[in-house]
Design a protein around this motif. Sequence first.
Motif, PDB file in Angstrom:
ATOM      1  N   GLN A  17       0.838  -1.192   0.000  1.00 37.67           N
ATOM      2  CA  GLN A  17       0.000   0.000   0.000  1.00 37.67           C
ATOM      3  C   GLN A  17       0.870   1.238   0.000  1.00 37.67           C
ATOM      4  N   GLN A  18       0.557   2.170  -0.836  1.00 35.41           N
ATOM      5  CA  GLN A  18       1.255   3.452  -0.935  1.00 35.41           C
ATOM      6  C   GLN A  18       2.740   3.278  -1.249  1.00 35.41           C
ATOM      7  N   SER A  19       3.083   2.201  -1.935  1.00 33.83           N
ATOM      8  CA  SER A  19       4.455   1.960  -2.358  1.00 33.83           C
ATOM      9  C   SER A  19       4.759   2.805  -3.583  1.00 33.83           C
ATOM     10  N   GLU A  20       6.023   3.144  -3.761  1.00 38.74           N
ATOM     11  CA  GLU A  20       6.423   3.870  -4.955  1.00 38.74           C
ATOM     12  C   GLU A  20       6.268   3.009  -6.206  1.00 38.74           C
ATOM     13  N   LEU A  21       5.993   1.720  -6.026  1.00 36.35           N
ATOM     14  CA  LEU A  21       5.754   0.827  -7.158  1.00 36.35           C
ATOM     15  C   LEU A  21       4.363   1.009  -7.750  1.00 36.35           C
ATOM     16  N   GLY A  22       3.468   1.655  -7.025  1.00 29.77           N
ATOM     17  CA  GLY A  22       2.095   1.828  -7.485  1.00 29.77           C
ATOM     18  C   GLY A  22       1.186   0.772  -6.892  1.00 29.77           C
ATOM     19  N   ASP A  23      -0.028   0.699  -7.385  1.00 29.46           N
ATOM     20  CA  ASP A  23      -1.017  -0.251  -6.880  1.00 29.46           C
ATOM     21  C   ASP A  23      -0.635  -1.682  -7.226  1.00 29.46           C
ATOM     22  N   TYR A  24      -0.956  -2.593  -6.310  1.00 29.98           N
ATOM     23  CA  TYR A  24      -0.772  -4.026  -6.549  1.00 29.98           C
ATOM     24  C   TYR A  24      -1.775  -4.463  -7.613  1.00 29.98           C
ATOM     25  N   ASN A  25      -1.332  -5.274  -8.582  1.00 33.63           N
ATOM     26  CA  ASN A  25      -2.211  -5.705  -9.663  1.00 33.63           C
ATOM     27  C   ASN A  25      -2.509  -7.204  -9.652  1.00 33.63           C
ATOM     28  N   TYR A  26      -1.478  -8.022  -9.676  1.00 33.54           N
ATOM     29  CA  TYR A  26      -1.669  -9.471  -9.687  1.00 33.54           C
ATOM     30  C   TYR A  26      -0.358 -10.138  -9.309  1.00 33.54           C
ATOM     31  N   THR A  27      -0.413 -11.447  -9.077  1.00 36.06           N
ATOM     32  CA  THR A  27       0.757 -12.212  -8.671  1.00 36.06           C
ATOM     33  C   THR A  27       1.018 -13.324  -9.681  1.00 36.06           C
ATOM     34  N   ILE A  28       2.295 -13.528  -9.994  1.00 38.57           N
ATOM     35  CA  ILE A  28       2.723 -14.669 -10.809  1.00 38.57           C
ATOM     36  C   ILE A  28       3.622 -15.530  -9.931  1.00 38.57           C
ATOM     37  N   ARG A  29       3.330 -16.821  -9.883  1.00 36.79           N
ATOM     38  CA  ARG A  29       4.178 -17.760  -9.155  1.00 36.79           C
ATOM     39  C   ARG A  29       4.789 -18.723 -10.180  1.00 36.79           C
ATOM     40  N   VAL A  30       6.067 -19.007 -10.014  1.00 39.56           N
ATOM     41  CA  VAL A  30       6.792 -19.858 -10.945  1.00 39.56           C
ATOM     42  C   VAL A  30       7.130 -21.180 -10.252  1.00 39.56           C
ATOM     43  N   PHE A  31       6.794 -22.298 -10.918  1.00 37.39           N
ATOM     44  CA  PHE A  31       7.038 -23.639 -10.388  1.00 37.39           C
ATOM     45  C   PHE A  31       7.825 -24.453 -11.410  1.00 37.39           C
ATOM     46  N   GLU A  33      -1.886  -9.957 -20.433  1.00 40.37           N
ATOM     47  CA  GLU A  33      -3.148 -10.065 -21.178  1.00 40.37           C
ATOM     48  C   GLU A  33      -4.209 -10.824 -20.389  1.00 40.37           C
ATOM     49  N   VAL A  34      -3.828 -11.970 -19.808  1.00 38.53           N
ATOM     50  CA  VAL A  34      -4.821 -12.749 -19.063  1.00 38.53           C
ATOM     51  C   VAL A  34      -5.224 -12.015 -17.789  1.00 38.53           C
ATOM     52  N   ALA A  35      -4.282 -11.365 -17.107  1.00 36.81           N
ATOM     53  CA  ALA A  35      -4.618 -10.619 -15.887  1.00 36.81           C
ATOM     54  C   ALA A  35      -5.594  -9.498 -16.196  1.00 36.81           C
ATOM     55  N   THR A  36      -5.330  -8.762 -17.251  1.00 40.93           N
ATOM     56  CA  THR A  36      -6.220  -7.659 -17.635  1.00 40.93           C
ATOM     57  C   THR A  36      -7.602  -8.185 -18.003  1.00 40.93           C
ATOM     58  N   ALA A  37      -7.646  -9.278 -18.745  1.00 41.75           N
ATOM     59  CA  ALA A  37      -8.936  -9.848 -19.161  1.00 41.75           C
ATOM     60  C   ALA A  37      -9.738 -10.333 -17.955  1.00 41.75           C
ATOM     61  N   VAL A  38      -9.092 -11.022 -17.024  1.00 36.41           N
ATOM     62  CA  VAL A  38      -9.799 -11.527 -15.836  1.00 36.41           C
ATOM     63  C   VAL A  38     -10.230 -10.358 -14.957  1.00 36.41           C
ATOM     64  N   GLU A  39      -9.374  -9.359 -14.778  1.00 35.76           N
ATOM     65  CA  GLU A  39      -9.751  -8.179 -13.986  1.00 35.76           C
ATOM     66  C   GLU A  39     -10.996  -7.517 -14.575  1.00 35.76           C
ATOM     67  N   THR A  40     -11.086  -7.462 -15.889  1.00 33.11           N
ATOM     68  CA  THR A  40     -12.250  -6.862 -16.553  1.00 33.11           C
ATOM     69  C   THR A  40     -13.509  -7.659 -16.257  1.00 33.11           C
ATOM     70  N   LEU A  84       1.461 -20.052 -11.980  1.00 35.17           N
ATOM     71  CA  LEU A  84       0.157 -19.710 -11.423  1.00 35.17           C
ATOM     72  C   LEU A  84       0.063 -18.195 -11.437  1.00 35.17           C
ATOM     73  N   ILE A  85      -1.027 -17.679 -11.954  1.00 36.88           N
ATOM     74  CA  ILE A  85      -1.292 -16.248 -11.899  1.00 36.88           C
ATOM     75  C   ILE A  85      -2.557 -16.051 -11.081  1.00 36.88           C
ATOM     76  N   ARG A  86      -2.494 -15.114 -10.116  1.00 37.06           N
ATOM     77  CA  ARG A  86      -3.640 -14.836  -9.246  1.00 37.06           C
ATOM     78  C   ARG A  86      -4.084 -13.405  -9.474  1.00 37.06           C
ATOM     79  N   VAL A  87      -5.361 -13.246  -9.789  1.00 37.10           N
ATOM     80  CA  VAL A  87      -5.989 -11.937  -9.934  1.00 37.10           C
ATOM     81  C   VAL A  87      -7.094 -11.884  -8.891  1.00 37.10           C
ATOM     82  N   THR A  88      -7.019 -10.902  -7.993  1.00 39.26           N
ATOM     83  CA  THR A  88      -7.928 -10.890  -6.846  1.00 39.26           C
ATOM     84  C   THR A  88      -8.447  -9.490  -6.579  1.00 39.26           C
TER      85      THR A  88
END
Length: 129
Positions: free
Chosen positions: A71-85, A114-121, A90-94
Amino acid sequence: MATGLLNAEIADQIETTCRTAIGDSLRSVTYFTRDDYEQLYLREDLERDADLSTFIGHEWRGFKTAQTAYQQSELGDYNYTIRVFDNGFLIRVTSDREGVFVTTDGLTIKDFEEVATAVETVLSDRAIQ
């Protein structure tokens, strides 16, 4: 695979959105809330033995933790998470009340965006209704 958490139209829209954005690399799509989940898609060649309730608990807590931590990071708002296995991603949009996690074979960062933006929409449109 719908179990009733989502109406069939929304479940189908989320699955179609992910399949369109990811194509044959799509492994699974799971919709979740804090208390429940519904696996919307699982590729035929994969086992149906994943402990999704544990995944959901972790992904929900992970979202809340990341949202608070950045929150209030200089990185901007949190958008989504990618986990690498070893065997995929795994991509999480919440949002504050619901989320989707998608598992895939290899993708590029552009594909994830692209998938994060589509799911967020889809989730945003659902919140407005």
